[in-house]
Design an enzyme around this catalytic site. Structure first.
Site, PDB file in Angstrom:
ATOM      1  N   PRO A   1      63.892  20.456  13.574  1.00  0.00           N
ATOM      2  CA  PRO A   1      65.257  19.975  13.806  1.00  0.00           C
ATOM      3  C   PRO A   1      66.284  20.778  13.008  1.00  0.00           C
ATOM      4  O   PRO A   1      66.011  21.199  11.894  1.00  0.00           O
ATOM      5  CB  PRO A   1      65.211  18.522  13.324  1.00  0.00           C
ATOM      6  CG  PRO A   1      64.057  18.451  12.390  1.00  0.00           C
ATOM      7  CD  PRO A   1      63.082  19.504  12.814  1.00  0.00           C
ATOM      8  N   ASP A   2      67.437  21.006  13.611  1.00  0.00           N
ATOM      9  CA  ASP A   2      68.550  21.620  12.885  1.00  0.00           C
ATOM     10  C   ASP A   2      69.160  20.510  12.034  1.00  0.00           C
ATOM     11  O   ASP A   2      69.655  19.525  12.562  1.00  0.00           O
ATOM     12  CB  ASP A   2      69.582  22.163  13.878  1.00  0.00           C
ATOM     13  CG  ASP A   2      70.760  22.828  13.187  1.00  0.00           C
ATOM     14  OD1 ASP A   2      70.806  22.808  11.939  1.00  0.00           O
ATOM     15  OD2 ASP A   2      71.644  23.341  13.888  1.00  0.00           O
ATOM     16  N   PHE A   3      69.096  20.664  10.709  1.00  0.00           N
ATOM     17  CA  PHE A   3      69.532  19.559   9.846  1.00  0.00           C
ATOM     18  C   PHE A   3      71.019  19.244  10.032  1.00  0.00           C
ATOM     19  O   PHE A   3      71.490  18.189   9.645  1.00  0.00           O
ATOM     20  CB  PHE A   3      69.221  19.844   8.368  1.00  0.00           C
ATOM     21  CG  PHE A   3      70.025  20.956   7.769  1.00  0.00           C
ATOM     22  CD1 PHE A   3      71.283  20.711   7.254  1.00  0.00           C
ATOM     23  CD2 PHE A   3      69.524  22.239   7.710  1.00  0.00           C
ATOM     24  CE1 PHE A   3      72.028  21.731   6.693  1.00  0.00           C
ATOM     25  CE2 PHE A   3      70.264  23.273   7.156  1.00  0.00           C
ATOM     26  CZ  PHE A   3      71.526  23.015   6.654  1.00  0.00           C
TER      27      PHE A   3
ATOM     28  N   ASN B   1      66.691  31.177   8.688  1.00  0.00           N
ATOM     29  CA  ASN B   1      65.728  30.080   8.676  1.00  0.00           C
ATOM     30  C   ASN B   1      64.794  30.169   7.469  1.00  0.00           C
ATOM     31  O   ASN B   1      64.587  31.241   6.904  1.00  0.00           O
ATOM     32  CB  ASN B   1      64.936  30.069   9.980  1.00  0.00           C
ATOM     33  CG  ASN B   1      65.852  29.860  11.172  1.00  0.00           C
ATOM     34  OD1 ASN B   1      66.857  29.160  11.065  1.00  0.00           O
ATOM     35  ND2 ASN B   1      65.533  30.474  12.295  1.00  0.00           N
TER      36      ASN B   1
ATOM     37  N   HIS C   1      68.099  32.849   3.331  1.00  0.00           N
ATOM     38  CA  HIS C   1      68.184  31.538   2.675  1.00  0.00           C
ATOM     39  C   HIS C   1      66.874  31.101   2.027  1.00  0.00           C
ATOM     40  O   HIS C   1      66.689  29.935   1.714  1.00  0.00           O
ATOM     41  CB  HIS C   1      68.674  30.484   3.678  1.00  0.00           C
ATOM     42  CG  HIS C   1      70.062  30.745   4.180  1.00  0.00           C
ATOM     43  ND1 HIS C   1      70.536  30.252   5.374  1.00  0.00           N
ATOM     44  CD2 HIS C   1      71.076  31.469   3.645  1.00  0.00           C
ATOM     45  CE1 HIS C   1      71.790  30.655   5.552  1.00  0.00           C
ATOM     46  NE2 HIS C   1      72.130  31.402   4.521  1.00  0.00           N
TER      47      HIS C   1
ATOM     48  N   ASP D   1      61.570  28.586   7.387  1.00  0.00           N
ATOM     49  CA  ASP D   1      60.288  27.976   7.768  1.00  0.00           C
ATOM     50  C   ASP D   1      59.102  28.928   7.811  1.00  0.00           C
ATOM     51  O   ASP D   1      57.975  28.509   8.049  1.00  0.00           O
ATOM     52  CB  ASP D   1      60.437  27.295   9.136  1.00  0.00           C
ATOM     53  CG  ASP D   1      61.141  28.200  10.151  1.00  0.00           C
ATOM     54  OD1 ASP D   1      60.724  29.370  10.298  1.00  0.00           O
ATOM     55  OD2 ASP D   1      62.107  27.744  10.784  1.00  0.00           O
TER      56      ASP D   1
END
Length: 238
Positions: A32-34, A103, A120, A105
């Site tokens: 999900p995009d926070f 991203n 990031h 992740d």
């Protein structure tokens, strides 16, 4: 010739692509995009995500920070999608020079990409703030409350750039260098609103700026080609 065919033609004619990606690349893997606040979020948290994911909040309310972090940021079951896999293949073929991503992740690496510049940081790297010991994401996920170092008891912080924290200078310099030297710059899955990352595209000197996104972006007018739609489907068709 439609937009996807034009994109295919550009890619076939180059061996110097740089890809710059945002949250839209990960959402297609189920992450999900926070920033997209859902109903569940409203029931569970008293603060907006940008506040929770700030350096100040991390220091002041670590319990609340990690409750959100484990709930929303650690999606360890996610798998790379067609976009991740195609980028890794282009790198293997010598066409792609670097992936620059906002991203955190690690899915680009999971897909096989080697040269990934993480603006990031990454949830897969976590360090004790006292002794520097490394911990993986599983450790963070299963820790009770605020994760503590199993050796010295110090707080373990994710290697993720929070709001109010600066980007890593070397990563930023490397990203600028790749963008400046790129023949083709493909920007995917980002609306180009988060700075300083969004400002990086101003370093591109070429005439093949390609934007791939589900919705219009602030820079569509400056692009040489705009392809609208699902990045996974579009890259899967290339």
């Amino acid at each position: 010739m439609n937009q996807v065919e034009k994109l295919k033609e550009i890619i076939e004619g180059t061996d110097n692509i740089v890809f710059f990606g945002g949250a839209g690349v990960s959402t297609e893997s189920g992450i999900p995009d926070f920033r997209s606040v859902d109903g569940l979020y409203n029931q569970k948290y008293d603060y907006p995500p940008e506040t929770i994911l700030s350096h100040t909040f991390y220091r002041r309310k670590p319990d609340e920070f990690f409750r959100f972090y484990k709930d929303k940021m650690l999606c360890l079951g996610a798998k790379p999608n067609a976009a991740h896999l195609k980028l890794a293949r282009w790198e293997q073929e010598g066409k792609l020079k670097a992936v620059i991503t906002q991203n955190i992740d690690g899915l680009h690496q999971a897909a096989g990409s080697k040269r990934v510049l993480e603006l990031h940081g990454s949830v897969l790297r976590n360090y004790c703030e006292r002794c520097g010991k490394f911990f993986d994401a599983e450790y963070m996920l299963h820790a009770e409350g605020v994760p503590k170092c199993d050796e010295c008891g110090g707080a373990v912080k994710p290697d993720v750039v929070l709001y109010e924290e600066g980007l890593n200078d070397k990563t930023l310099r490397d990203a600028i260098s790749y963008i400046q030297k790129a023949d083709v710059l493909i920007i995917g899955g980002t609306s180009l609103v988060v700075y300083p990352a969004a400002g990086l595209i101003d370093y591109y000197n070429g005439d093949k700026l390609i934007l791939v996104n589900k919705t219009p972006t602030a820079r569509d007018g400056a692009a040489d080609l705009v392809v609208q739609g699902s990045i996974g489907e579009i890259f899967g068709a290339l």
